[in-house]
Design an enzyme around this catalytic site. Structure first.
Site, PDB file in Angstrom:
ATOM      1  N   THR A   1       0.851  -1.195   0.000  1.00 45.54           N
ATOM      2  CA  THR A   1       0.000   0.000   0.000  1.00 45.54           C
ATOM      3  C   THR A   1       0.885   1.242   0.000  1.00 45.54           C
ATOM      4  OG1 THR A   1      -1.754  -1.161   1.163  1.00 45.54           O
ATOM      5  CG2 THR A   1      -1.858   1.229   1.205  1.00 45.54           C
TER       6      THR A   1
ATOM      7  N   PHE B   1       1.212   5.022   0.928  1.00 46.93           N
ATOM      8  CA  PHE B   1       0.652   6.031   1.831  1.00 46.93           C
ATOM      9  C   PHE B   1       1.234   7.392   1.469  1.00 46.93           C
ATOM     10  CE2 PHE B   1      -1.494   3.619   5.199  1.00 46.93           C
ATOM     11  CZ  PHE B   1      -1.057   2.331   4.920  1.00 46.93           C
TER      12      PHE B   1
END
Ligand SMILES: C=C(O[C@@H]1C=C(C(=O)O)C=C[C@H]1O)C(=O)O
Length: 375
Positions: A280, A282
Site C-alpha cells: 500500500t 501512503f
C-alpha cells in the site's frame, strides 16, 4: 500514380506543410511578444473555437472536416506550448506558490493517522517517522485531514493506493476538500501475520478473527487448515484485542506484526497473505505548500467538461513538454453530472521549466487546477 510516385508527391506536400508550420510558429512567437507586452493570456478559447469552425468549413466531406479540426486543434496546442515557453523566458512563468525546503522536519512533530493502534496506517506512520514518533489516531480519513489543516498535527499519514485493490477513492475526494499538500510518500508491504497468545502453538488454533478483507487476502493459508473457523471483526486490531482478552489458546487473529507487538501476541506464522507483493502506498500530508529539494513526483488535479477531446488536449500539455505521466484517476464532481475531476501524477520537480510550462498550460485551459504536492 504508382506507390513511388505517390510517395514523391507526399514528400513534396509534407515539405510545404513543414515550411508552413514553421512560418506559422514564427508568427505565434510574435503573438507571444504582444502578449508579453500586454499581459494578455496565451489561451484564447473563443479564437480557437472560431478557428476550428473556419477550417472545418473549408474542408470537404465529413471525414476531412473532422480531420482538419483534429489537426488544427493539435497545431494550436503546440502553438500555445511554444508561447508558454517564450513567456517563461521573459520571467512571466507561473508562480506555483510552493516553497522549496532542504528536508522535511521529522523531529518533535505530531503525526496523525486514521484507524486504530496496530492498523496498517499506524505501521506506515512509524515506518516513515520512526518507531519513537509522536503519533495519534482518529476515526475517519476526514478527521485526519482536519487535524492537519487546523494545525493540531504536523502531518497526516493516509493510504492512497494498493497494488492489488487500486485507488483509495475516498482519499481523492478529500484531497480536493482540504488545503493540505502531499509532502512525501511511503510504501508499506501488507504483511498479514497469524497471531496467537504467547503460549499458543499453531496446532492449538481452532478460530481465527480478522477484518473480512484480511481473511480474504489470507484465504489460501487459512482454508488449508482443517477445521478452522473464520470470524469477521470490525478491523484487524479489534481481532488482536479479542484474542488477548479472551485468554483462549485456540484463538488467533490475522493482523499486522506491529499489532502483535502492541497487544502482546505471538507471531504463529508470518506473511500468510496470498499475494506476497501486496503493497500500500501512503501519502504524508502537511498544511503548507512545501516540497523537498530533488522531489521527483507531482500530483495535481483539474476539472474538465464531458466533451470529446478535452482530456486529449489537456494531456497534450505533458506530451509537448516531454513530461512523463505515471498515474491518472477520474472522479465525478459532486453536484455536476457528467463532469469529472482528474487526478494525475507526473514525474518531475516544480523547478523544471518543462513542468512549469505544462502546469501553466493546464491551469489556463482546465478548470480549478490544483497542485496537490511535489514529493
Ligand atoms: C496564436 C494565438 O494564441 C493561441 C493559439 C492560437 C493559434 O495557434 O491559432 C489561437 C488562440 C490562442 O489560444 C492567438 O491568440 O492568436
Amino acid at each position: 500514380m504508382d506507390l513511388q510516385e505517390c510517395r514523391k508527391e507526399l514528400d513534396g506536400i509534407d515539405r510545404q506543410l513543414t515550411e508552413l508550420f514553421e512560418r506559422r510558429m514564427e508568427i505565434c512567437g510574435q503573438v507571444a511578444q504582444t502578449k508579453i507586452a500586454s499581459g494578455k493570456a496565451v489561451y484564447d478559447g473563443e479564437r480557437e473555437k472560431q478557428k476550428l469552425d473556419a477550417v472545418e468549413a473549408m474542408a470537404h466531406g465529413e471525414f476531412n472536416q473532422t480531420g482538419v479540426r483534429e489537426l488544427f486543434s493539435q497545431i494550436m496546442t503546440i502553438s500555445r506550448r511554444y508561447q508558454y515557453r517564450l513567456l517563461a523566458e521573459h520571467g512571466r512563468g507561473v508562480d506555483l506558490g510552493f516553497e522549496k525546503i532542504p528536508t522535511l522536519k521529522m523531529k518533535d512533530v505530531r503525526v496523525v493517522y486514521q484507524g486504530v493502534e496496530g492498523a496498517y496506517s499506524h505501521g506506515a506512520a512509524l515506518q516513515f517517522f520512526g518507531e519513537d514518533a509522536n503519533v495519534y489516531h482518529v476515526e475517519r480519513f476526514q478527521d485526519a485531514m482536519k487535524e492537519v489543516s487546523e494545525g493540531r498535527a504536523d502531518y497526516a499519514v493516509l493510504p492512497i493506493e494498493n497494488s492489488s485493490a487500486g485507488a483509495v477513492v475516498d482519499m481523492y475526494d478529500l484531497l480536493t476538500g482540504f488545503n493540505n499538500y502531499i509532502v512525501a510518500e511511503t510504501f508499506l508491504p501488507v504483511n498479514h501475520a497469524l497471531l496467537g497468545l504467547p503460549d499458543a502453538e499453531l496446532s492449538d488454533i481452532r478460530t481465527v478473527y480478522s477484518h473480512p478483507q484480511a481473511l480474504m487476502q489470507s484465504s489460501r493459508f487459512l482454508n488449508a487448515q482443517e477445521g478452522w473457523r473464520q470470524v469477521s471483526c470490525l478491523n484487524t486490531a479489534v481481532a488482536a484485542c479479542k484474542v488477548i482478552e479472551d485468554r483462549d489458546k485456540s484463538q488467533a487473529a490475522v493482523a499486522s506484526e506491529i499489532a502483535g507487538k502492541l497487544y502482546g501476541l505471538k507471531v504463529l506464522k508470518s506473511s500468510i497473505q496470498n499475494n506476497q507483493g501486496n503493497t500500500t502506498r501512503f501519502v504524508i500530508l502537511a498544511n503548507r505548500p512545501i516540497y523537498r529539494e530533488g522531489a521527483s513526483r507531482i500530483s495535481l488535479c483539474f476539472e474538465l467538461p464531458h466533451q470529446s477531446g478535452t482530456l486529449y488536449n489537456m494531456l497534450g500539455n505533458f506530451i509537448f513538454n516531454h513530461v512523463n505521466m505515471v498515474m491518472i484517476e477520474s472522479r465525478p464532481i459532486p453536484g455536476r453530472n457528467w463532469e469529472y475531476r482528474f487526478f494525475v501524477d507526473i514525474e518531475g520537480n516544480l523547478e523544471d521549466s518543462a513542468i512549469a510550462n505544462a502546469l501553466k498550460g493546464i491551469s489556463a485551459e482546465a478548470l480549478n487546477m490544483r497542485i496537490l504536492g511535489n514529493y
